[in-house]
Design an enzyme around this catalytic site. Structure first.
Site, short mmCIF file in Angstrom:
data_model
loop_
_atom_site.label_atom_id
_atom_site.label_comp_id
_atom_site.label_asym_id
_atom_site.label_seq_id
_atom_site.Cartn_x
_atom_site.Cartn_y
_atom_site.Cartn_z
N SER A 30 24.52 78.69 45.99
CA SER A 30 25.50 78.20 45.02
C SER A 30 25.53 79.04 43.75
CB SER A 30 25.21 76.73 44.67
OG SER A 30 23.87 76.59 44.19
N ASN A 117 16.47 68.67 42.61
CA ASN A 117 17.40 67.55 42.74
C ASN A 117 17.67 66.85 41.41
OD1 ASN A 117 17.28 68.30 45.38
ND2 ASN A 117 16.18 66.48 46.11
N HIS A 163 66.13 54.83 34.66
CA HIS A 163 66.71 55.44 35.88
C HIS A 163 67.34 56.80 35.56
CE1 HIS A 163 66.38 51.32 37.59
NE2 HIS A 163 66.81 50.96 36.39
N SER A 284 63.65 85.99 33.82
CA SER A 284 63.83 86.24 35.25
C SER A 284 64.05 87.73 35.44
CB SER A 284 65.04 85.46 35.76
OG SER A 284 65.51 86.04 36.95
N LYS A 290 68.23 84.10 31.90
CA LYS A 290 67.24 83.03 32.09
C LYS A 290 66.12 83.03 31.06
CE LYS A 290 66.88 80.40 35.10
NZ LYS A 290 66.51 80.60 36.50
N ASN A 292 62.82 80.64 31.20
CA ASN A 292 62.24 79.58 32.03
C ASN A 292 61.12 78.84 31.31
OD1 ASN A 292 63.94 80.30 34.15
ND2 ASN A 292 62.50 81.85 34.88
N GLU A 297 56.28 73.73 33.40
CA GLU A 297 56.34 73.72 34.88
C GLU A 297 54.95 73.88 35.48
OE1 GLU A 297 60.06 75.73 36.74
OE2 GLU A 297 59.68 76.74 34.86
N TYR A 324 19.31 62.53 47.71
CA TYR A 324 20.06 63.78 47.60
C TYR A 324 20.39 64.36 48.97
CZ TYR A 324 21.30 68.63 46.67
OH TYR A 324 21.95 69.82 46.64
N1 ARG Z 1 21.94 74.17 44.50
C1 ARG Z 1 21.67 72.80 44.70
C2 ARG Z 1 22.86 71.92 44.29
O1 ARG Z 1 23.75 72.45 43.74
C3 ARG Z 1 20.48 72.41 43.92
C4 ARG Z 1 19.63 71.32 44.52
C5 ARG Z 1 19.12 71.70 45.84
N2 ARG Z 1 18.03 70.94 46.28
C6 ARG Z 1 17.53 71.09 47.51
N3 ARG Z 1 16.49 70.45 47.83
N4 ARG Z 1 18.09 71.88 48.37
O2 ARG Z 1 22.92 70.75 44.53
#
Ligand code: ARG
Length: 466
Positions: A30, A117, A163, A284, A290, A292, A297, A324
């Site tokens: 991540s 976690n 309306h 445009s 134009k 816009n 939008e 978790y």
């Molecule tokens: N990268 C994980 C998340 O975004 C962090 C927690 C991960 N914990 C684990 N035991 N894999 O949630």
């Protein structure tokens, strides 16, 4: 970003016999998107280390080394000198590895008594809390712009619609103060959401709490949280606070989308009620005439995107057993995109609204068409003693006559009006004027200019005490 995922992650590699598959490392990481929480991750770690030293789990020297090392890591990140590694999975392990690289073995003690976690749940809350505070200030800036516009245009008369058909005259100030009411509720919802964001999960550890003698109240105080959370299983798993924020954001964008729809209509040649400043529009490439209304939008379009993220998060959460699960890693991209989108839309709106150019005479001419004062004529007859249903009928006939002759009620002579009821006498023209119509609605919440000024005063008072 380094993609060297051959090495098995040092933080948990002990029980593994082979390195993580390179694709799996990338797939499960991540860090590509959670690195934006680096500041809050370090903030949380500094508080955690401070608490650990206070309860005697770390020595004061170890604490100081950790805090010094984390500050250096933060400086590296901010200087763009930090090499993020996918093999280290997420922002938390990247920072911890770097800390250990800098200060040696003491770095490995930082994670005592916590888990990723509770760490990640804490980081998101810290991050979101700061974003909420910024978004609240942007809503305030937008509301100030709207209130200023309402004050300037308290007497400007336009047709009010139901309306999308001309219904009754209203003041433009009253119309935009309706937007302010919507935003006021959005602001209150945001503040309410903030209360539940501001609870500290840290100390829940992996799921059950920790056997170290931690002082959660101290960590919470150091981080400015209202209090520690009350159940470790719930703390590491639920993301309802993020869902609640996205729900606030969906409502806010729904409101901005409605305002956008009106701005787009009003800026069209057919309505011609306003001019959007050129700097908020584009042209445009093929049609030279134009201009816009791109900003409204896009805001209208982005409301769908934000609501989509709300639904994603609801679906993400709904089948997860305690506690978790890795599913929760999927909370970040929708949440971050909602934050970016909301901030962009609010900024555009807060800049644009005070610069709207109102075409008062165009609005007035439009209000003179479409029999906007028909209700006033009916009310006039009622005041003279006619039952409302009969008055409705009389005015309906007068309108049909007007449509045939291409004449608004106020353009008819007294003789013409008297064909429909001899109750009508020459004071009728007091109520058939646009000013007479709006001034008559002079009660709290009504469209009279005097009430718009009252509403502005009330709003300004509220905004000044935020
Ligand atoms: N990268 C994980 C998340 O975004 C962090 C927690 C991960 N914990 C684990 N035991 N894999 O949630």
């Amino acid at each position: 970003m380094s993609n060297d995922s051959n090495a098995t992650n040092q933080s948990w590699g002990g029980r593994f016999n082979e390195p993580t598959d390179a694709f799996v490392a990338e797939f499960t990481a991540s860090v590509q998107f959670d690195q934006r929480m680096y500041f809050h991750d370090i903030q949380g770690s500094i508080a955690h280390a401070t608490m650990l030293a206070k309860v005697g789990v770390l020595s004061e020297q170890e604490r100081d080394q950790i805090i010094q090392g984390l500050s250096e890591v933060r400086a590296d990140i901010e200087a763009g000198e930090f090499e993020w590694s996918v093999a280290l999975e997420d922002v938390h392990m990247n920072i911890e590895a770097k800390l250990t690289e800098k200060i040696g073995i003491t770095g490995k003690k930082l994670h005592t008594g916590r888990s990723r976690n509770d760490q990640v749940a804490t980081d998101i809350r810290l991050y979101l809390r700061d974003e909420i505070d910024f978004i609240a200030s942007e809503i305030t800036r937008l509301q100030q712009g709207i209130v200023g516009l309402a004050q300037r245009e308290a007497e400007t008369i336009m047709p009010g619609f139901t309306h999308l058909q001309t219904a009754q005259p209203v003041t433009f100030g009253h119309h935009v103060m309706a937007w302010n009411e919507m935003l006021q509720r959005d602001y209150e919802r945001l503040m309410d959401c903030r209360k539940r964001v501001n609870i500290m999960p840290l100390g829940a550890a992996a799921l059950a709490g920790t056997s170290y003698p931690i002082d959660r109240a101290l960590t919470a105080e150091l981080l400015g949280f209202e209090r520690p959370s009350y159940n470790s299983l719930d703390s590491v798993s639920d993301r309802d606070f993020a869902i609640e924020f996205c729900s606030f954001a969906s409502l806010l964008l729904m409101h901005l989308s409605r305002a956008s729809e009106e701005l787009i209509l009003w800026a069209s040649a057919q309505f011609d009620f306003i001019d959007l400043p050129d700097r908020f529009c584009t042209g445009s490439s093929i049609m030279p005439q134009k201009k816009n209304p791109d900003v409204p939008e896009l805001v209208r379009g982005k409301s769908g995107r934000v609501t989509g993220h709300l639904i994603s998060l609801l679906m993400l959460m709904k089948s997860q057993p305690l506690a978790y699960n890795k599913d929760n890693q999927e909370d970040k991209e929708p949440l971050f995109d909602v934050l970016d989108t909301v901030k962009g839309c609010l900024r555009a709106y807060a800049d644009m609204v005070p610069a709207l150019q109102v075409k008062a005479s165009k609005m007035r001419n439009a209000a003179l068409k479409g029999f906007a004062t028909a209700t006033d004529l009916a009310d006039y007859l009622v005041v003279k003693g006619m039952p409302f249903r009969d008055a409705h009928e009389v005015v309906g006939k007068a309108v049909a006559y007007g449509i045939e002759r291409g004449k608004d009620l106020s353009e008819m002579s007294l003789e013409e009006l008297q064909q429909f009821s001899d109750t009508i006498v020459d004071d009728v023209f007091d109520v058939l004027t646009l000013e007479g119509s709006v001034n008559a609605r002079n009660h709290i919440g009504g469209t009279a200019p005097a009430q718009v000024r009252e509403a502005v005063k009330r709003a300004e008072q509220g905004l000044s005490t935020r």
